[in-house]
Design a protein around this motif. Structure first.
Motif, PDB file in Angstrom:
ATOM      1  N   LYS A 203       0.812  -1.215   0.000  1.00  0.00           N
ATOM      2  CA  LYS A 203       0.000   0.000   0.000  1.00  0.00           C
ATOM      3  C   LYS A 203       0.849   1.272   0.000  1.00  0.00           C
ATOM      4  O   LYS A 203       0.419   2.315  -0.471  1.00  0.00           O
ATOM      5  CB  LYS A 203      -0.934  -0.050   1.230  1.00  0.00           C
ATOM      6  CG  LYS A 203      -1.494   1.269   1.712  1.00  0.00           C
ATOM      7  CD  LYS A 203      -2.533   1.831   0.761  1.00  0.00           C
ATOM      8  CE  LYS A 203      -3.073   3.181   1.241  1.00  0.00           C
ATOM      9  NZ  LYS A 203      -3.704   3.948   0.171  1.00  0.00           N
TER      10      LYS A 203
ATOM     11  N   PRO B  67      -9.332   5.083  12.905  1.00  0.00           N
ATOM     12  CA  PRO B  67     -10.498   4.910  12.028  1.00  0.00           C
ATOM     13  C   PRO B  67     -11.375   3.714  12.415  1.00  0.00           C
ATOM     14  O   PRO B  67     -11.187   2.608  11.910  1.00  0.00           O
ATOM     15  CB  PRO B  67      -9.888   4.714  10.634  1.00  0.00           C
ATOM     16  CG  PRO B  67      -8.443   4.425  10.836  1.00  0.00           C
ATOM     17  CD  PRO B  67      -8.154   4.421  12.311  1.00  0.00           C
TER      18      PRO B  67
ATOM     19  N   ASP C 285     -12.999   1.239   9.779  1.00  0.00           N
ATOM     20  CA  ASP C 285     -12.297   0.114   9.161  1.00  0.00           C
ATOM     21  C   ASP C 285     -12.637  -1.205   9.842  1.00  0.00           C
ATOM     22  O   ASP C 285     -12.559  -2.268   9.228  1.00  0.00           O
ATOM     23  CB  ASP C 285     -10.770   0.315   9.248  1.00  0.00           C
ATOM     24  CG  ASP C 285     -10.314   1.590   8.548  1.00  0.00           C
ATOM     25  OD1 ASP C 285     -11.172   2.321   8.025  1.00  0.00           O
ATOM     26  OD2 ASP C 285      -9.101   1.850   8.536  1.00  0.00           O
TER      27      ASP C 285
ATOM     28  N   HIS D 277     -10.244   0.431   1.021  1.00  0.00           N
ATOM     29  CA  HIS D 277     -11.370   1.119   1.640  1.00  0.00           C
ATOM     30  C   HIS D 277     -12.085   1.985   0.606  1.00  0.00           C
ATOM     31  O   HIS D 277     -11.478   2.840  -0.034  1.00  0.00           O
ATOM     32  CB  HIS D 277     -10.942   1.941   2.867  1.00  0.00           C
ATOM     33  CG  HIS D 277     -10.234   1.086   3.893  1.00  0.00           C
ATOM     34  ND1 HIS D 277      -9.276   1.574   4.728  1.00  0.00           N
ATOM     35  CD2 HIS D 277     -10.358  -0.232   4.183  1.00  0.00           C
ATOM     36  CE1 HIS D 277      -8.834   0.591   5.508  1.00  0.00           C
ATOM     37  NE2 HIS D 277      -9.467  -0.511   5.183  1.00  0.00           N
TER      38      HIS D 277
ATOM     39  N   ARG E 237     -10.774   6.993 -10.554  1.00  0.00           N
ATOM     40  CA  ARG E 237     -10.780   5.561 -10.221  1.00  0.00           C
ATOM     41  C   ARG E 237     -11.758   4.754 -11.053  1.00  0.00           C
ATOM     42  O   ARG E 237     -11.686   3.536 -11.066  1.00  0.00           O
ATOM     43  CB  ARG E 237     -11.007   5.386  -8.724  1.00  0.00           C
ATOM     44  CG  ARG E 237      -9.847   5.990  -7.978  1.00  0.00           C
ATOM     45  CD  ARG E 237      -9.864   5.756  -6.497  1.00  0.00           C
ATOM     46  NE  ARG E 237      -8.696   6.384  -5.891  1.00  0.00           N
ATOM     47  CZ  ARG E 237      -8.528   6.602  -4.622  1.00  0.00           C
ATOM     48  NH1 ARG E 237      -9.470   6.221  -3.767  1.00  0.00           N
ATOM     49  NH2 ARG E 237      -7.434   7.186  -4.179  1.00  0.00           N
TER      50      ARG E 237
ATOM     51  N   SER F 199      -3.175   7.744   3.231  1.00  0.00           N
ATOM     52  CA  SER F 199      -4.265   7.945   2.280  1.00  0.00           C
ATOM     53  C   SER F 199      -3.871   8.937   1.210  1.00  0.00           C
ATOM     54  O   SER F 199      -2.861   9.638   1.312  1.00  0.00           O
ATOM     55  CB  SER F 199      -5.501   8.443   3.012  1.00  0.00           C
ATOM     56  OG  SER F 199      -5.827   7.581   4.071  1.00  0.00           O
TER      57      SER F 199
ATOM     58  N   LEU G 278      -9.151  12.019   0.216  1.00  0.00           N
ATOM     59  CA  LEU G 278      -9.931  12.098   1.459  1.00  0.00           C
ATOM     60  C   LEU G 278     -10.858  13.312   1.395  1.00  0.00           C
ATOM     61  O   LEU G 278     -11.747  13.467   2.227  1.00  0.00           O
ATOM     62  CB  LEU G 278      -9.010  12.177   2.680  1.00  0.00           C
ATOM     63  CG  LEU G 278      -8.287  10.879   3.054  1.00  0.00           C
ATOM     64  CD1 LEU G 278      -7.420  11.087   4.282  1.00  0.00           C
ATOM     65  CD2 LEU G 278      -9.262   9.728   3.295  1.00  0.00           C
TER      66      LEU G 278
ATOM     67  N   CYS H 214     -14.055   7.884   7.707  1.00  0.00           N
ATOM     68  CA  CYS H 214     -13.195   6.859   8.320  1.00  0.00           C
ATOM     69  C   CYS H 214     -13.174   6.954   9.841  1.00  0.00           C
ATOM     70  O   CYS H 214     -13.166   5.943  10.529  1.00  0.00           O
ATOM     71  CB  CYS H 214     -11.746   7.023   7.877  1.00  0.00           C
ATOM     72  SG  CYS H 214     -11.476   7.227   6.133  1.00  0.00           S
TER      73      CYS H 214
END
Ligand code: ARG
Length: 378
Positions: A49, A116, A119, A256, A275, A309, A313, A362
């Motif tokens: 990630k 968060p 999650d 997420h 995206r 992130s 956001l 989140c």
């Protein structure tokens, strides 16, 4: 004898766990805390990630105290803002995140935090489900919410406290080809389009923040933190729901869903323009007259320091009711767009807490929204 004022307090304090959507009027919510939050050591899912050029590469350990204090100041203020609107707010109880996580199957030297809650906790109707999680460093995070969940269970006779099977998280859960530092973005995008993600199909895995609730329908992102078996597990666990898997081939780090696809009210969803929700996933919404609008551009070019992130956001907003939405105070373009779309926008300062795991959606988890299980896609 209780006077009228006391009675009102008692009435609003009665614990009812129930939430079916992302937009029904919010009555009771959990807001995370930044206390003792750590940057966890390297582990397979996390490495995949963190971008190669990220300031987080190679770093781990407790986050600087000033950043923890600042994040807590913002989270406390957000909690007060919600309380001032009559929303009940609860907070988790941090555990010692410097402790290693050790099971018969793996060991990692420290944990993450409890900023968060979205999650970890998935509220569907009268149930709160603890997700399996897919990072080793987050294996014990549910413990921070147990004091609250135990209390809800004592106070609300209809509350169902559930936990998904804890995963083993051996190396068999992660694809070795994702673990090189030198994977190009183009390669990642090819893999995302082919639905080839860092997690394998060894066992069911999901994070709660990959799920969006639309009444009878649950929309779940297939990506790094949720695999197909995790989605199948949710399908069998919620037999009264329709569970839809979605994926976003334009996201090289699909983790997420809530900075990618954001329902605002019945009939309206913000979509991350980079995206790209594939055509085969749009049908459900379009057939039912839902509008999918490209979200406004983020106000920032880069995320704040030591942040997992992306700048998106900006669209991680918290809907308070179908006419009111909390937007991060510096995200002026997102605020303008939601205002134009007819929402009352409540600005909330949170950017200095982003590094702890996310934005306004989140850092919260629903306990109660006033509404029932409605079919929005008949
Ligand atoms: N993957 C998202 C992004 O960087 C961040 C999502 C954060 N959401 C959360 N629930 N922690 O764009």
């Amino acid at each position: 004898m209780a006077d009228a004022a006391t009675e009102t307090t008692q009435a609003t304090e009665t614990t009812v766990v129930e939430s079916w959507t992302e937009w029904d009027p919010l009555a009771h919510v959990i807001v995370g805390r930044a206390d003792d939050c750590h940057i966890p050591p390297a582990e397979p899912a996390l490495d995949a990630k963190v971008p190669a050029d990220s300031d987080m590469r190679g770093q781990w350990g407790r986050r600087p105290q000033e950043s923890i204090d600042r994040a807590n100041e913002l989270l406390d203020r957000f909690a007060d803002q919600l309380r001032a609107r009559g929303i009940r707010v609860d907070r988790p109880t941090p555990i010692d995140f410097s402790e290693p996580v050790r099971t018969p199957d793996f060991e990692t030297a420290s944990q993450f935090g409890c900023m968060p809650p979205r999650d970890v906790l998935l509220t569907v109707g009268r149930e709160i489900l603890e997700a399996t999680m897919s990072y080793r460093c987050r294996w014990f995070e549910y413990l921070c919410y147990r004091p609250l969940l135990q209390r809800y269970w004592e106070e609300d006779p209809n509350f169902r406290h559930e936990a998904a099977p804890k995963p083993r998280l051996t190396d068999a859960d992660y694809r070795p080809d994702y673990l090189s530092e030198s994977i190009s973005i183009a390669q990642r995008l090819d893999w995302a389009a082919a639905k080839h993600f860092v997690t394998t199909e060894e066992e069911p895995l999901f994070d709660a923040a990959d799920v969006l609730r639309f009444g009878r329908d649950l929309v779940v992102q297939h990506g790094f933190t949720t695999n197909l078996k995790g989605i199948e597990w949710l399908r069998r666990h919620f037999p009264e729901h329709r569970v839809h898997a979605v994926n976003f081939p334009g996201d090289p780090y699909p983790i997420h869903i809530d900075a990618t696809f954001t329902p605002i009210r019945p009939g309206l969803i913000l979509n991350n323009p980079q995206r790209r929700l594939p055509a085969e996933c749009r049908g459900l919404f379009e057939r039912n007259g839902w509008e999918i609008v490209d979200a406004a551009q983020p106000a920032h070019n880069t995320p704040p320091p030591l942040c997992y992130s992306s700048v998106w956001l900006s669209m991680n907003v918290l809907v308070l009711d179908p006419k009111t939405v909390c937007v991060e105070a510096s995200e002026v373009y997102q605020a303008e767009q939601l205002d134009r779309l007819g929402m009352e926008v409540v600005p909330v300062e949170l950017r200095d807490a982003y590094a702890f795991g996310g934005g306004l959606h989140c850092c919260t988890a629903d306990v109660r929204r006033i509404g029932s299980c409605t079919d929005h896609f008949p």
